[in-house]
Design a protein around this motif. Structure first.
Motif, short mmCIF file in Angstrom:
data_model
loop_
_atom_site.label_atom_id
_atom_site.label_comp_id
_atom_site.label_asym_id
_atom_site.label_seq_id
_atom_site.Cartn_x
_atom_site.Cartn_y
_atom_site.Cartn_z
N PHE A 25 55.11 99.38 -44.40
CA PHE A 25 53.89 99.00 -45.11
C PHE A 25 54.13 98.78 -46.61
N THR A 26 55.30 99.17 -47.08
CA THR A 26 55.68 98.82 -48.45
C THR A 26 56.08 97.34 -48.50
N LEU A 27 56.77 96.90 -47.44
CA LEU A 27 57.19 95.50 -47.38
C LEU A 27 56.01 94.57 -47.16
N SER A 28 55.02 95.05 -46.41
CA SER A 28 53.82 94.24 -46.16
C SER A 28 52.63 95.18 -45.99
N SER A 29 51.57 94.91 -46.71
CA SER A 29 50.41 95.81 -46.67
C SER A 29 49.79 95.90 -45.29
N SER A 30 49.99 94.88 -44.47
CA SER A 30 49.44 94.90 -43.11
C SER A 30 50.48 95.34 -42.08
N GLY A 31 51.70 95.65 -42.55
CA GLY A 31 52.76 96.01 -41.61
C GLY A 31 53.17 94.80 -40.77
N TYR A 32 54.00 95.06 -39.77
CA TYR A 32 54.40 93.99 -38.86
C TYR A 32 53.26 93.75 -37.88
N VAL A 33 52.79 92.51 -37.76
CA VAL A 33 51.68 92.18 -36.88
C VAL A 33 52.21 91.85 -35.50
N LEU A 34 51.89 92.69 -34.54
CA LEU A 34 52.38 92.53 -33.18
C LEU A 34 51.63 91.45 -32.41
N ASP A 35 52.32 90.92 -31.38
CA ASP A 35 51.71 90.01 -30.40
C ASP A 35 51.23 88.69 -31.00
N GLN A 36 51.89 88.27 -32.08
CA GLN A 36 51.58 86.95 -32.61
C GLN A 36 52.15 85.88 -31.70
N ARG A 37 51.51 84.75 -31.63
CA ARG A 37 51.98 83.67 -30.75
C ARG A 37 53.40 83.25 -31.14
N GLY A 38 54.26 83.13 -30.13
CA GLY A 38 55.63 82.69 -30.37
C GLY A 38 56.55 83.76 -30.92
N TYR A 39 56.17 85.05 -30.80
CA TYR A 39 57.05 86.09 -31.31
C TYR A 39 58.40 86.04 -30.58
N SER A 40 59.42 86.54 -31.23
CA SER A 40 60.77 86.51 -30.67
C SER A 40 61.45 87.85 -30.90
N TYR A 41 62.32 88.24 -29.96
CA TYR A 41 63.12 89.45 -30.13
C TYR A 41 64.43 89.16 -30.85
N GLN A 42 64.60 87.93 -31.26
CA GLN A 42 65.86 87.53 -31.87
C GLN A 42 66.26 88.39 -33.08
N PRO A 43 65.33 88.68 -33.99
CA PRO A 43 65.71 89.52 -35.14
C PRO A 43 66.22 90.91 -34.72
N ILE A 44 65.69 91.42 -33.61
CA ILE A 44 66.13 92.73 -33.14
C ILE A 44 67.56 92.64 -32.58
N TYR A 45 67.81 91.62 -31.75
CA TYR A 45 69.14 91.45 -31.18
C TYR A 45 70.18 91.18 -32.27
N ASP A 46 69.78 90.40 -33.28
CA ASP A 46 70.69 90.12 -34.39
C ASP A 46 71.02 91.41 -35.15
N TYR A 47 70.03 92.26 -35.31
CA TYR A 47 70.25 93.53 -36.01
C TYR A 47 71.18 94.44 -35.20
N LEU A 48 70.97 94.48 -33.88
CA LEU A 48 71.77 95.35 -33.02
C LEU A 48 73.19 94.85 -32.84
N TYR A 49 73.33 93.56 -32.58
CA TYR A 49 74.62 93.03 -32.16
C TYR A 49 75.27 92.11 -33.17
N GLY A 50 74.57 91.84 -34.27
CA GLY A 50 75.11 90.94 -35.26
C GLY A 50 74.79 89.51 -34.91
N SER A 51 74.87 88.63 -35.88
CA SER A 51 74.52 87.22 -35.66
C SER A 51 75.70 86.31 -35.94
N ALA A 52 76.92 86.84 -35.66
CA ALA A 52 78.12 86.03 -35.88
C ALA A 52 78.11 84.80 -34.99
#
Length: 365
Positions: free
Chosen positions: A128-155
């Protein structure tokens, strides 16, 4: 920081496996588990140690808004909490360690230990420091890509879904084991090789991970005339298979799509039947256990080494799969004078042996 996180994940792998065994043995039987639409299973936690030590601000400093939200809810998920958010529920359903058995309204924060309580607060404050509304869940077209990139790298990767789809005809048998998603990606990979951009965010994300991809032609300006005969035929075959399995084909850009749930097919190999047929005389002992087909292929392998193309689709497809092969001389322009004494003798030897096995020789195609 990323290296430290990887080490912590490794230490916790055994603990994850133990928990999985406990859950799978029936410790929470009877729970109404939400089934995910994905066969892919992940084994890593975002923060594997968030339940047994205090996180620091430096450890979460490189986390995006979405990763922070998921990491915070991962602490609840460890305790079997279900989620009202379809996005979160689908994500945790994909995790091998997750067993959702407690409804959101029935979940008690008292099950959290002192580390978890403090870490939930730390992650929430950062989010909530990064965004006053926090991360907004269930937005249209959401992707898990940022999570996989964080876990496994984006090489970047230099692999293809279907290696060689631009140099040979794909067979039906090669497609049979592919998923609907893989078929769709393999079809579009042929266009991607030629620099085509994509309207689909899912395809854009996928090809952005490939070192060989350079997209610069908009879909409206792409000309199919750049495709060669192999590519045209392979696109048609892949397309027909895709829509034979589902009348709608693979539906791109569905919430929670996973571009990592795609394998590799049609890989090339570096083998020869006789790797040294250009440097020694072959003997009867060398060919004693070869089939008629192998003898024919071995004979033509000597030509293939010298860059000869083949009228036979069967032979051309076979040699196109070899990493060492570069065919550029048409059969009518090929000059046998390029052969050395070993190659000349071995061609004659293999030819004679082939026709001794069958007076007609091996019947190609």
């Amino acid at each position: 920081m990323r290296k430290m996180r990887k080490l912590k994940k490794t230490r916790w792998l055994l603990a994850v496996m133990v928990l999985c065994c406990i859950w799978s043995s029936g410790g929470w039987q009877g729970a109404d588990v939400v089934k995910a639409d994905f066969s892919y299973k992940a084994y890593d936690y975002i923060l594997p140690g968030s339940s047994n030590y205090y996180l620091t601000e430096s450890e979460i400093a490189d986390m995006s808004l979405q990763v922070l939200c998921y990491a915070r809810n991962e602490i609840y998920a460890r305790h079997g909490r279900k989620f009202d958010s379809y996005e979160l529920q689908n994500y945790f359903n994909q995790q091998s360690w997750y067993y959702g058995c407690v409804e959101p309204w029935a979940f008690q924060n008292s099950v959290l230990n002192q580390y978890e309580t403090a870490n939930v607060e730390l992650l929430k404050n950062r989010e909530f420091t990064l965004s006053s509304s926090g991360y907004v869940l269930d937005q249209r077209g959401y992707s898990y890509q940022p999570i996989y990139d964080y876990l496994y790298g984006s090489a970047l990767s230099d692999t293809y879904v279907f290696a060689g789809s631009d140099t040979r005809y794909i067979s039906q048998s090669e497609i049979n084991s592919m998923t609907l998603q893989e078929i769709c990606y393999a079809k579009n990979e042929i266009y991607a090789r030629h620099g085509r951009l994509f309207d689909s965010q899912e395809l854009t994300d996928f090809f952005a991970t490939k070192s060989w991809y350079y997209g610069y032609i908009s879909p409206s300006k792409f000309q199919s005339s750049v495709l060669n005969t192999y590519e045209v035929a392979n696109i048609e075959l892949l397309k027909n298979n895709e829509f034979a399995r589902s009348s709608k084909g693979y539906v791109l850009d569905q919430p929670g799509y996973n571009i990592y749930a795609v394998g590799e097919y049609g890989s090339k190999d570096s083998t020869y039947i006789f790797y040294d047929s250009n440097s020694r005389y072959l003997t009867s002992a060398d060919v004693r256990y070869l089939s008629l087909q192998q003898v024919c292929y071995a004979k033509n392998e000597i030509y293939a080494r010298r860059g000869r193309l083949f009228d036979s689709t069967e032979l051309q497809n076979y040699f196109n799969q070899k990493t060492w092969y570069y065919g550029y001389i048409s059969p009518q322009n090929f000059d046998s004078s390029v052969f050395n004494i070993y190659e000349t003798a071995n061609i004659e030897f293999l030819k004679n042996y082939e026709f001794s096995l069958d007076p007609r020789g091996y019947q190609l195609d």
